[in-house]
Design a protein around this motif. Structure first.
Motif, short mmCIF file in Angstrom:
data_model
loop_
_atom_site.label_atom_id
_atom_site.label_comp_id
_atom_site.label_asym_id
_atom_site.label_seq_id
_atom_site.Cartn_x
_atom_site.Cartn_y
_atom_site.Cartn_z
N PHE A 172 0.85 -1.20 0.00
CA PHE A 172 0.00 0.00 0.00
C PHE A 172 0.89 1.25 0.00
O PHE A 172 1.76 1.39 0.84
CB PHE A 172 -0.88 0.00 1.25
CG PHE A 172 -2.13 0.82 1.10
CD1 PHE A 172 -3.33 0.22 0.82
CD2 PHE A 172 -2.08 2.20 1.25
CE1 PHE A 172 -4.49 0.98 0.69
CE2 PHE A 172 -3.23 2.96 1.11
CZ PHE A 172 -4.44 2.34 0.83
N PRO A 173 0.69 2.14 -0.97
CA PRO A 173 1.57 3.31 -1.05
C PRO A 173 1.24 4.33 0.04
O PRO A 173 0.34 5.15 -0.10
CB PRO A 173 1.27 3.88 -2.45
CG PRO A 173 -0.12 3.43 -2.74
CD PRO A 173 -0.35 2.15 -1.99
N LEU A 174 2.00 4.25 1.12
CA LEU A 174 1.71 5.10 2.27
C LEU A 174 3.02 5.37 2.99
O LEU A 174 3.81 4.46 3.21
CB LEU A 174 0.75 4.33 3.19
CG LEU A 174 -0.21 5.11 4.08
CD1 LEU A 174 -1.15 5.97 3.25
CD2 LEU A 174 -1.01 4.15 4.93
N ARG A 175 3.24 6.64 3.37
CA ARG A 175 4.43 6.94 4.16
C ARG A 175 4.13 6.71 5.63
O ARG A 175 2.96 6.76 6.04
CB ARG A 175 4.85 8.39 3.93
CG ARG A 175 5.28 8.61 2.51
CD ARG A 175 5.77 10.03 2.26
NE ARG A 175 5.90 10.24 0.82
CZ ARG A 175 6.90 9.77 0.08
NH1 ARG A 175 7.87 9.08 0.65
NH2 ARG A 175 6.95 9.99 -1.22
N PRO A 216 8.26 5.14 2.98
CA PRO A 216 7.03 4.36 2.66
C PRO A 216 7.03 3.03 3.42
O PRO A 216 8.11 2.49 3.73
CB PRO A 216 7.14 4.10 1.17
CG PRO A 216 8.38 4.75 0.70
CD PRO A 216 9.16 5.27 1.85
N LEU A 217 5.85 2.52 3.71
CA LEU A 217 5.71 1.26 4.46
C LEU A 217 6.51 0.13 3.81
O LEU A 217 7.10 -0.69 4.49
CB LEU A 217 4.24 0.84 4.52
CG LEU A 217 3.31 1.65 5.40
CD1 LEU A 217 1.95 0.99 5.43
CD2 LEU A 217 3.87 1.79 6.79
N SER A 234 4.52 4.24 -7.15
CA SER A 234 4.16 5.20 -6.10
C SER A 234 4.54 4.76 -4.70
O SER A 234 4.44 3.60 -4.36
CB SER A 234 2.65 5.45 -6.15
OG SER A 234 2.29 5.87 -7.43
N GLU A 235 4.95 5.75 -3.91
CA GLU A 235 5.27 5.49 -2.52
C GLU A 235 4.33 6.26 -1.60
O GLU A 235 4.46 6.19 -0.39
CB GLU A 235 6.72 5.87 -2.26
CG GLU A 235 7.67 4.98 -3.06
CD GLU A 235 9.11 5.06 -2.61
OE1 GLU A 235 9.56 6.17 -2.28
OE2 GLU A 235 9.76 4.02 -2.58
N ARG A 260 10.14 -0.18 -7.91
CA ARG A 260 9.60 -1.19 -7.00
C ARG A 260 10.05 -2.59 -7.42
O ARG A 260 10.45 -3.40 -6.60
CB ARG A 260 8.07 -1.12 -7.00
CG ARG A 260 7.44 -2.28 -6.25
CD ARG A 260 6.00 -2.03 -5.99
NE ARG A 260 5.83 -0.90 -5.07
CZ ARG A 260 4.67 -0.57 -4.54
NH1 ARG A 260 3.61 -1.24 -4.82
NH2 ARG A 260 4.58 0.44 -3.72
N ARG A 311 13.66 -3.06 -6.64
CA ARG A 311 13.87 -3.24 -5.21
C ARG A 311 13.53 -4.68 -4.80
O ARG A 311 14.19 -5.29 -3.99
CB ARG A 311 13.00 -2.26 -4.43
CG ARG A 311 13.48 -2.01 -3.05
CD ARG A 311 12.90 -0.74 -2.49
NE ARG A 311 11.47 -0.69 -2.62
CZ ARG A 311 10.81 0.24 -3.29
NH1 ARG A 311 11.46 1.19 -3.88
NH2 ARG A 311 9.51 0.22 -3.35
#
Lengths: 266, 275
Positions: free
Chosen positions: A96-99, A142-143, B211-212, B264, B267
């Motif tokens: 999940f794209p989340l900081r 990010p997570l 996306s991050e 991604r 990585r």
């Protein structure tokens, strides 16, 4: 029963719950005092998570009463903010794209209320929570780029950001290495000394017993509840775990008092 | 570019832009919450809804809206109450709503050319009235997303935690299903029933690779969707290919390029090598 609300933050009386025909909880009586650090132990499938879900109001018991802060869990309204919950890591989508700071700020969302935006004070609470668990430097990470231990601290910070009085943790150190686990428990110990009530769900008897000041053992019904050394040496515990050696594989700590069936104390 | 002088091309570009933005925004929730199959199921259900419109003489958009909302909620209710698994519920509605549509068409005398447009999309045949419907419903959907931005983010990421915190997780889930259903219905005229789920899923999935943060995924998803719809429109004009199919294939190309070249992926390779 009415007067006890001052002493007990959680009270369960005669609670039974089943999934269809499968009984999960069977006539459970259970209380937690304010300020207690309790380990809720039991083998996999013993109903630990369901018990927590009953207290949190995520499921309703078929029978019996549950009270938290002296109220029914589905009737808490604003008292919900007094509860912090750290779910099992495996239940979270790690892509999940989340900081980290965004995930922590979520802890404030319910308190902020519908149709409102987070304010400066909410971001400040999130920042303080991240500092408290030692991940302030990871705020923008990010997570997906956090280790298991760091991620666990993010979710602890998310719970703390809401400034709760009681903290529930469900198997918080599964898939986390021993050193990280140890420092995580030290962190919880610190919170406990500051007055936080903590309920920790785990199947890992050895690690939990050396940090908590009370344990409750669950196997559909409650089979023991008291100080770790009293409960864990009991016949019930030995019977509950049987000769299942799962517990002992984690035996990095010297405190294990559960009897093994054939080989005496380990 | 003389093709921009054609009214049908202007309308197609406006419709493509609106649909692109809308599908990308809702697609982010669909991809992250694992609603892809539900989205596809609702899209196919709209065939039944459109057929009801043709059979009754009502504008098919409105019958499809009501029908798709009903199907979305039914899937949600059936799986929520634990009767069947979610994908089973989708599978049942997927087939039965298509069958209902085919049955109704069979009862109508003669072959209906318009219905073919709904199946495979006819962006070049978008009317002024279609545009107004897309604009009105689309702005409504975006307004709801903006108003409930943090709540929808929370239930998409961690529904259980949202519920513990006191958010109405169940209602928000049904709100999400409703928004997806509405997006599907107003998109079918442009890319068609068969291909709308691709536009809902693919640009967001491509953006996910890069996306991050949640906002960057949404912004990038919108960008990819616009490249697909506008680019696909011009490509289909120059190559004389079907517009809906060209749009979808272009977005698929973007997805594969993202999957191969995004950091991604690199990585993941590194972490596999080090573990």
């Amino acid at each position: 029963m009415v007067k006890k609300t001052e002493d007990y933050i959680i009270e369960m009386e005669n609670v039974s719950f089943s999934f269809g025909n499968l009984p999960v909880l069977d006539r459970v009586f259970f209380q937690v005092r304010r300020g207690e650090f309790l380990g809720l132990l039991g083998p996999n499938g013993s109903g630990k998570t369901t018990l927590i879900k009953c207290i949190l109001g995520l499921v309703r018991p078929d029978e019996g009463t549950v009270r938290i802060f002296g109220k029914a869990p589905w009737d808490l309204n604003d008292d919900r903010h007094r509860i912090g919950y750290v779910p099992q890591l495996i239940s979270v989508d790690l892509t999940f794209p989340l900081r980290a700071k965004e995930a922590v700020l979520m802890g404030r969302y319910a308190r902020i209320g519908m149709l409102r935006r987070p304010k400066g004070s909410d971001r400040e609470a999130a920042r303080i929570a991240m500092e408290r668990v030692g991940i302030a430097d990871l705020a923008d990470r990010p997570l997906a780029r956090l280790s298991g231990g760091q991620r666990q601290r993010v979710f602890l910070a998310r719970a703390l950001a809401n400034e709760p009085e009681i903290l529930f943790l469900d198997e918080p150190t599964t898939s986390v290495d021993p050193t990280t686990t140890e420092s995580f428990y030290e962190l919880l110990g610190g919170l406990h000394r500051e007055g936080m009530t903590i309920i920790l769900v785990s199947h890992d008897v050895g690690v939990v017993a050396s940090h908590v000041d009370g344990v409750a053992c669950l196997n559909r019904g409650l089979v023991g509840h008291g100080r770790p050394e009293e409960v864990l040496g009991s016949e019930e515990m030995a019977r509950m775990y049987g000769c299942d050696a799962v517990v002992f594989h984690h035996g990095r700590l010297p405190h294990i008092v559960v009897k093994r069936n054939d080989h005496g104390d380990s | 570019m003389e093709i921009l002088n054609y009214t049908f091309m202007q309308r197609a570009l406006v419709a493509g832009t609106l649909i692109g933005v809308l599908c990308a925004v809702m697609g982010v929730y669909v991809v992250l919450r694992g609603l892809s199959f539900i989205g596809a199921g609702i899209a196919h259900a709209s065939f039944g809804g459109v057929a009801i419109g043709f059979a009754t003489g009502v504008n098919p958009v409105w019958t499809a809206v009501i029908f798709c909302l009903g199907v979305g909620w039914s899937i949600g209710l059936l799986s929520r109450k634990g009767r069947v698994k979610e994908d089973t519920a989708v599978g049942i509605f997927f087939a039965s709503t298509m069958a209902l549509g085919i049955l109704l068409i069979g009862l109508m005398k003669g072959y209906n050319q318009d219905l073919f447009g709904y199946l495979f999309g006819s962006i070049l045949a978008v009317t002024r009235q279609d545009l107004w419907i897309i604009l009105a419903v689309g702005l409504g959907i975006l307004a709801v997303v903006v108003l409930f931005f943090k709540e929808l983010l929370f239930v998409t990421f961690d529904p259980e935690m949202a519920q513990v915190g006191g958010l109405p997780a169940e209602k928000l889930y049904f709100l999400l299903l409703s928004l997806v259903a509405l997006t599907v219905v107003i998109s079918i005229k442009v890319v068609g029933i068969v291909l709308v789920s691709a536009l809902l899923i693919t640009p967001a999935a491509a953006a996910h690779q890069w996306s991050e943060s949640f906002r960057s995924m949404m912004a990038l998803g919108i960008f990819f969707a616009l490249v697909s719809t506008v680019g696909g429109l011009f490509l289909s004009y120059w190559l004389d290919t079907a517009s809906g199919a060209t749009i979808v294939l272009l977005s698929t190309l973007i997805f594969f390029a993202s999957a191969v070249f995004s950091p991604r992926r690199r990585r993941r390779k590194v972490s596999v090598a080090s573990s």
